[in-house]
Design an enzyme around this catalytic site. Structure first.
Site, PDB file in Angstrom:
ATOM      1  N   ASP A 298      33.069  42.046  43.923  1.00  0.00           N
ATOM      2  CA  ASP A 298      34.050  41.903  43.192  1.00  0.00           C
ATOM      3  C   ASP A 298      35.014  42.486  43.834  1.00  0.00           C
ATOM      4  O   ASP A 298      35.092  43.413  43.996  1.00  0.00           O
ATOM      5  CB  ASP A 298      33.590  43.492  42.040  1.00  0.00           C
ATOM      6  CG  ASP A 298      34.748  43.914  41.440  1.00  0.00           C
ATOM      7  OD1 ASP A 298      36.415  43.586  41.114  1.00  0.00           O
ATOM      8  OD2 ASP A 298      34.811  45.064  40.487  1.00  0.00           O
TER       9      ASP A 298
ATOM     10  N   LYS B 146      45.848  41.372  45.500  1.00  0.00           N
ATOM     11  CA  LYS B 146      45.679  40.503  44.584  1.00  0.00           C
ATOM     12  C   LYS B 146      46.410  39.461  43.524  1.00  0.00           C
ATOM     13  O   LYS B 146      46.387  39.020  43.055  1.00  0.00           O
ATOM     14  CB  LYS B 146      44.076  40.602  43.672  1.00  0.00           C
ATOM     15  CG  LYS B 146      43.283  40.176  42.540  1.00  0.00           C
ATOM     16  CD  LYS B 146      42.430  41.149  42.104  1.00  0.00           C
ATOM     17  CE  LYS B 146      41.572  40.655  41.085  1.00  0.00           C
ATOM     18  NZ  LYS B 146      40.582  41.608  40.599  1.00  0.00           N
TER      19      LYS B 146
ATOM     20  N   GLU C 233      35.214  38.586  36.025  1.00  0.00           N
ATOM     21  CA  GLU C 233      35.402  39.652  35.437  1.00  0.00           C
ATOM     22  C   GLU C 233      34.864  40.409  34.202  1.00  0.00           C
ATOM     23  O   GLU C 233      33.731  40.839  34.187  1.00  0.00           O
ATOM     24  CB  GLU C 233      36.117  40.687  35.818  1.00  0.00           C
ATOM     25  CG  GLU C 233      36.736  40.654  37.127  1.00  0.00           C
ATOM     26  CD  GLU C 233      38.142  40.373  38.095  1.00  0.00           C
ATOM     27  OE1 GLU C 233      38.902  41.360  36.840  1.00  0.00           O
ATOM     28  OE2 GLU C 233      38.632  40.585  38.484  1.00  0.00           O
TER      29      GLU C 233
ATOM     30  N   ASP D  40      38.763  46.330  29.899  1.00  0.00           N
ATOM     31  CA  ASP D  40      38.466  46.663  31.860  1.00  0.00           C
ATOM     32  C   ASP D  40      40.024  47.192  31.900  1.00  0.00           C
ATOM     33  O   ASP D  40      40.743  46.042  32.002  1.00  0.00           O
ATOM     34  CB  ASP D  40      37.823  44.804  32.101  1.00  0.00           C
ATOM     35  CG  ASP D  40      37.898  45.147  33.996  1.00  0.00           C
ATOM     36  OD1 ASP D  40      38.263  45.736  34.262  1.00  0.00           O
ATOM     37  OD2 ASP D  40      37.576  43.344  34.302  1.00  0.00           O
TER      38      ASP D  40
END
Ligand code: AMP
Length: 519
Positions: A8, A74, A153, A175
């Site tokens: 992850d 990211k 994800e 999330d």
């Protein structure tokens, strides 16, 4: 021989998991004994050579040495204009910085396993487009690992939650991570995971809640006569770290204090959970809007939802639980660790990939072990696209417009087509321009690839042509142009990934990063 792992790769924290010998996924702790590793790189320069440090120590340096620390990389994946220039004079791309994080995660995983890691599944937010997915894969390659696939994800989180048949039903995954928010609706049925719809905001996460708290604290400090502390670069960095700690504290207790000094004078701000919740209310509301949008887009109501799964460290904030209970009338599932679920699901997928590659290719020439260590669960994943894709067409008014070929939330893998016709006599080529976005106005969409495909001579005006878009399971798009119907193939291409490195640049990056030692 080696093992395959799930990674992850988070905006703020990353985690690695493996499918254990009992067939259940487990988190591999890092060298510091922690289950997650900050996705932060400190570039230290010794004798003109970079020796980057990844993880907790790097995160602590963000306040003391902000110029040499890279965080939230990211958010820059697939952005060719972003660079970090180290003190040694080396310039790094987002993929290269990410590769350092992956390298550190793999080093620590190998240490925990006592075995080599020979491949990894890396997760990406569902809304990541082709360029960002490719950039993530390339970061894995630069780190020297075999990327078995990239996996969404929320799908990974659902995989870690839904293998147990008791969890069959429609699940909403909420999330809220460090930098991103994703909401996904999926149907789980005896190992079949069918994504129904997904939406998200790539600039909404714990980081933004930290910002909201920073603004609140800065205002309080200004009332105490400290002036605008946010104008001061170093105090801002220190305040960011302290606000993140206060935010976490407020998830457990109703009040916290923050101490900071400016020009030698100490200040204290008392913050209640209500203060924080008020300061960040608009961010929470934004997540509610996106949840409601997904339900509306997919035609589902709360009465049809069986489970709500919370993923991402920011879902530890009590206001998130309260929001879910208020809007759904349901309690979120307990027993899902929000920091670990995504990596654990990726580990399940990695084991599945390893098994199927053994079935198909048989052996180590693949770089994978020749014997499975256990039986991976039998799982089928049907995902959906998160980005609408279209093609530029000529309107009746003579103006170009965006014609959506694949709407958002279309099943992948899948093939979609658009029929059109040549616009002139003996037209020599078709300029196929692929768009991303659903607005008909070309000013509001991005052209992500284009190619002039030659036509055979002598076609009359109005000859039918068909553009076919084919999405593979990793959401990479292949484009073909045929004669009308599914006739003769005129030409084909993959999206020209201007945002990504080409093979040669990738080789250069692999060589550049190979010898960099990380701590
Ligand atoms: P992730 O990227 O999913 O690991 O999420 C990391 C984010 O979760 C960061 O913004 C953290 O500040 C936030 N976070 C972690 N633990 C807590 C907590 N107990 N309360 C509030 N936010 C948290």
């Amino acid at each position: 021989m080696g093992r395959v792992v799930g990674i992850d790769l988070g905006t703020t924290y990353s985690a690695v998991a493996v499918l254990g010998d009992d067939g259940l996924p487990e988190i591999l702790k890092n060298a510091d004994g922690e289950p997650t590793t900050p996705s932060v790189v400190l570039f230290q320069s010794f004798d003109g050579k970079d020796e980057p440090l990844v993880g907790t120590m790097a995160k602590h340096s963000a306040a003391s040495d902000p110029d040499n620390v890279v965080q939230f990389v990211k958010r820059q994946m697939g952005n060719p204009d972003w660079r970090f220039d180290s003190d040694s004079g080396v310039s790094y791309s987002a993929e290269e910085v990410s590769s350092l994080i992956i390298k550190k995660l793999l080093q620590d995983a190998e240490q925990a396993l006592g075995e080599e890691v020979c491949g990894a599944v890396i997760t990406v937010p569902a809304y990541f487009d082709d360029a960002r997915r490719t950039a993530t894969k390339q970061a894995g390659v630069i780190a020297g690992t075999k990327v078995l696939r990239v996996l969404n994800e929320p799908t990974a989180a659902a995989l870690s939650f839904g293998l147990d048949t008791e969890k069959n039903g429609v699940t909403l995954v909420y999330d809220l991570g460090g930098g991103t928010f994703d909401v996904t609706l999926l149907k789980i049925e005896d190992g079949c995971f069918t994504v129904i719809g997904t939406d998200g905001d790539r600039n909404l996460g714990g980081f933004d809640f930290d910002n909201a708290l920073m603004s609140f604290v800065a205002e309080e400090l200004s009332k105490q006569g400290a002036g605008n502390v946010l104008d001061d670069y170093l105090i801002s960095a220190e305040l960011r770290e302290k606000c993140e700690m206060v935010k976490r504290t407020l998830s457990n207790v109703p009040k916290a204090n923050l101490h900071i000094s400016k020009n030698g004078k100490p200040y204290r701000v008392a913050i209640s959970r209500e203060d924080f919740e008020r300061a960040s209310r608009s961010l929470l509301n934004r997540t509610q809007e996106l949840v409601e949008d997904v339900l509306e887009d997919t035609g589902y109501s709360w009465g049809q939802i069986d489970h709500v799964v919370l993923v991402g460290g920011s879902t530890r904030m009590p206001m998130v639980h309260k929001l879910i209970e208020d809007i759904s009338g349901m309690k979120p599932e307990l027993g899902v660790n929000p920091d670990e679920a995504v990596a654990m699901g990726a580990a399940v997928q990695a084991a599945i990939e390893m098994e199927s590659s053994i079935d198909v290719a048989g052996s180590a020439e693949n770089g994978l072990p020749d014997m499975p260590l256990f039986t991976a669960p039998s799982v089928v994943i049907a995902d959906v696209t998160s980005q609408p894709l279209g093609v530029v067409m000529l309107g009746k008014d003579g103006k170009d417009y965006n014609n959506v070929v694949i709407p958002r939330n279309s099943p992948v893998p899948g093939s979609y087509s658009q029929d059109a016709a040549t616009v002139s006599e003996n037209q020599s080529y078709v300029d196929v321009q692929v768009t991303q976005g659903d607005d008909p106005d070309l000013n509001y969409v991005v052209i992500i690839g284009s190619k002039e495909i030659p036509l055979p001579p002598g076609l009359p005006k109005g000859s039918p042509v068909r553009v076919v878009y084919e999405y593979d399971r990793e959401q990479t798009v292949h484009i073909r142009l045929h004669a009308g119907g599914s006739g003769q193939l005129y030409g084909e291409f993959e999206i020209d990934r201007v945002a990504n490195m080409d093979e040669r640049q990738l080789d250069t990056a692999v060589n550049k990063m190979k010898n960099i030692e990380i701590g």
